[in-house]
Design a protein around this motif. Structure first.
Motif, PDB file in Angstrom:
ATOM      1  N   PHE A 118       0.858  -1.180   0.000  1.00  0.00           N
ATOM      2  CA  PHE A 118       0.000   0.000   0.000  1.00  0.00           C
ATOM      3  C   PHE A 118       0.897   1.233   0.000  1.00  0.00           C
ATOM      4  N   ARG A 119       0.309   2.360  -0.352  1.00  0.00           N
ATOM      5  CA  ARG A 119       1.035   3.618  -0.229  1.00  0.00           C
ATOM      6  C   ARG A 119       0.100   4.694   0.291  1.00  0.00           C
ATOM      7  N   GLN A 120       0.723   5.691   0.919  1.00  0.00           N
ATOM      8  CA  GLN A 120      -0.055   6.770   1.510  1.00  0.00           C
ATOM      9  C   GLN A 120       0.714   8.070   1.428  1.00  0.00           C
ATOM     10  N   THR A 121      -0.002   9.125   1.053  1.00  0.00           N
ATOM     11  CA  THR A 121       0.542  10.473   1.070  1.00  0.00           C
ATOM     12  C   THR A 121      -0.234  11.285   2.102  1.00  0.00           C
ATOM     13  N   PRO A 122       0.372  12.357   2.605  1.00  0.00           N
ATOM     14  CA  PRO A 122      -0.302  13.160   3.645  1.00  0.00           C
ATOM     15  C   PRO A 122      -1.680  13.613   3.205  1.00  0.00           C
ATOM     16  N   GLY A 123      -2.644  13.411   4.068  1.00  0.00           N
ATOM     17  CA  GLY A 123      -3.993  13.874   3.807  1.00  0.00           C
ATOM     18  C   GLY A 123      -4.828  12.940   2.949  1.00  0.00           C
ATOM     19  N   GLU A 163      -3.757   3.503  -0.014  1.00  0.00           N
ATOM     20  CA  GLU A 163      -4.312   2.825  -1.174  1.00  0.00           C
ATOM     21  C   GLU A 163      -3.485   1.598  -1.532  1.00  0.00           C
ATOM     22  N   LEU A 164      -4.176   0.594  -2.024  1.00  0.00           N
ATOM     23  CA  LEU A 164      -3.502  -0.621  -2.454  1.00  0.00           C
ATOM     24  C   LEU A 164      -2.741  -0.373  -3.748  1.00  0.00           C
ATOM     25  N   VAL A 165      -1.509  -0.832  -3.792  1.00  0.00           N
ATOM     26  CA  VAL A 165      -0.722  -0.787  -5.021  1.00  0.00           C
ATOM     27  C   VAL A 165      -0.798  -2.133  -5.719  1.00  0.00           C
ATOM     28  N   ALA A 166      -0.495  -3.196  -4.973  1.00  0.00           N
ATOM     29  CA  ALA A 166      -0.505  -4.550  -5.531  1.00  0.00           C
ATOM     30  C   ALA A 166      -0.509  -5.543  -4.396  1.00  0.00           C
ATOM     31  N   ASN A 167      -0.965  -6.760  -4.692  1.00  0.00           N
ATOM     32  CA  ASN A 167      -0.859  -7.822  -3.713  1.00  0.00           C
ATOM     33  C   ASN A 167      -0.563  -9.146  -4.386  1.00  0.00           C
ATOM     34  N   ILE A 168      -0.122 -10.093  -3.574  1.00  0.00           N
ATOM     35  CA  ILE A 168       0.261 -11.403  -4.092  1.00  0.00           C
ATOM     36  C   ILE A 168      -0.160 -12.468  -3.095  1.00  0.00           C
ATOM     37  N   SER A 169      -0.764 -13.528  -3.611  1.00  0.00           N
ATOM     38  CA  SER A 169      -1.238 -14.590  -2.738  1.00  0.00           C
ATOM     39  C   SER A 169      -0.126 -15.592  -2.449  1.00  0.00           C
ATOM     40  N   ASP A 170      -0.426 -16.537  -1.610  1.00  0.00           N
ATOM     41  CA  ASP A 170       0.566 -17.533  -1.231  1.00  0.00           C
ATOM     42  C   ASP A 170       0.978 -18.429  -2.392  1.00  0.00           C
ATOM     43  N   VAL A 171       0.145 -18.509  -3.414  1.00  0.00           N
ATOM     44  CA  VAL A 171       0.490 -19.337  -4.573  1.00  0.00           C
ATOM     45  C   VAL A 171       0.924 -18.476  -5.763  1.00  0.00           C
ATOM     46  N   GLY A 172       1.114 -17.195  -5.506  1.00  0.00           N
ATOM     47  CA  GLY A 172       1.696 -16.339  -6.532  1.00  0.00           C
ATOM     48  C   GLY A 172       0.729 -15.590  -7.424  1.00  0.00           C
ATOM     49  N   VAL A 173      -0.567 -15.647  -7.131  1.00  0.00           N
ATOM     50  CA  VAL A 173      -1.517 -14.849  -7.913  1.00  0.00           C
ATOM     51  C   VAL A 173      -1.352 -13.385  -7.523  1.00  0.00           C
ATOM     52  N   THR A 174      -1.311 -12.526  -8.516  1.00  0.00           N
ATOM     53  CA  THR A 174      -1.080 -11.108  -8.260  1.00  0.00           C
ATOM     54  C   THR A 174      -2.250 -10.259  -8.740  1.00  0.00           C
ATOM     55  N   LYS A 175      -2.453  -9.152  -8.050  1.00  0.00           N
ATOM     56  CA  LYS A 175      -3.451  -8.170  -8.439  1.00  0.00           C
ATOM     57  C   LYS A 175      -2.819  -6.789  -8.298  1.00  0.00           C
ATOM     58  N   TYR A 176      -3.222  -5.879  -9.184  1.00  0.00           N
ATOM     59  CA  TYR A 176      -2.702  -4.520  -9.161  1.00  0.00           C
ATOM     60  C   TYR A 176      -3.845  -3.521  -9.160  1.00  0.00           C
TER      61      TYR A 176
END
Length: 121
Positions: free
Chosen positions: A37-42, A46-59
């Motif tokens: 995730f990333r966050q800026t002041p104010g 927000e989610l940038v990307a994630n990855i599951s234990d079996v390598g499935v990715t989402k952006y």
């Protein structure tokens, strides 16, 4: 309990690249998904990307193309950012979830302290 430690942030010029790393320790086998995730002041985190234990990715739809998430092993997840833009300046957080590919901050059970990425001339 899971502990997450991010590294790899810093100051980079526009157009440059960074690789952020997240190292997990503790009860890591209870985790399904690791997200960045990333966050800026104010603004909300927000989610940038994630990855599951079996390598499935989402952006995040708005960030596809310049961001790549991957994992070296069950305890080590990285985020490669290319063609950095000033708008990418933020604190980047690694988070772990027992749920699969959750997209909301509330889906995540454990958080790192964050690493600052600053994109500037």
């Amino acid at each position: 309990q899971v502990r997450l430690v991010e590294s790899g942030g810093g100051l980079v010029q526009p157009g440059g690249s960074l690789r952020l790393s997240c190292e997990a320790s503790g009860s890591i086998y209870s985790i399904n998904t690791v997200g960045w995730f990333r966050q800026t002041p104010g603004k909300q985190r927000e989610l940038v990307a994630n990855i599951s234990d079996v390598g499935v990715t989402k952006y995040a739809d708005s960030l596809k193309g310049r961001f790549t998430i991957g994992r070296d092993n069950v305890a080590s997840v990285w985020l490669q950012i290319n063609d950095l833009e000033t708008e990418d300046t933020a604190v980047y957080f690694c988070a772990a979830s027992r749920l699969r590919l959750g997209r909301d901050v509330n889906d995540y059970d454990y958080w790192g302290q964050g690493t600052q990425v600053t994109v500037s001339l």
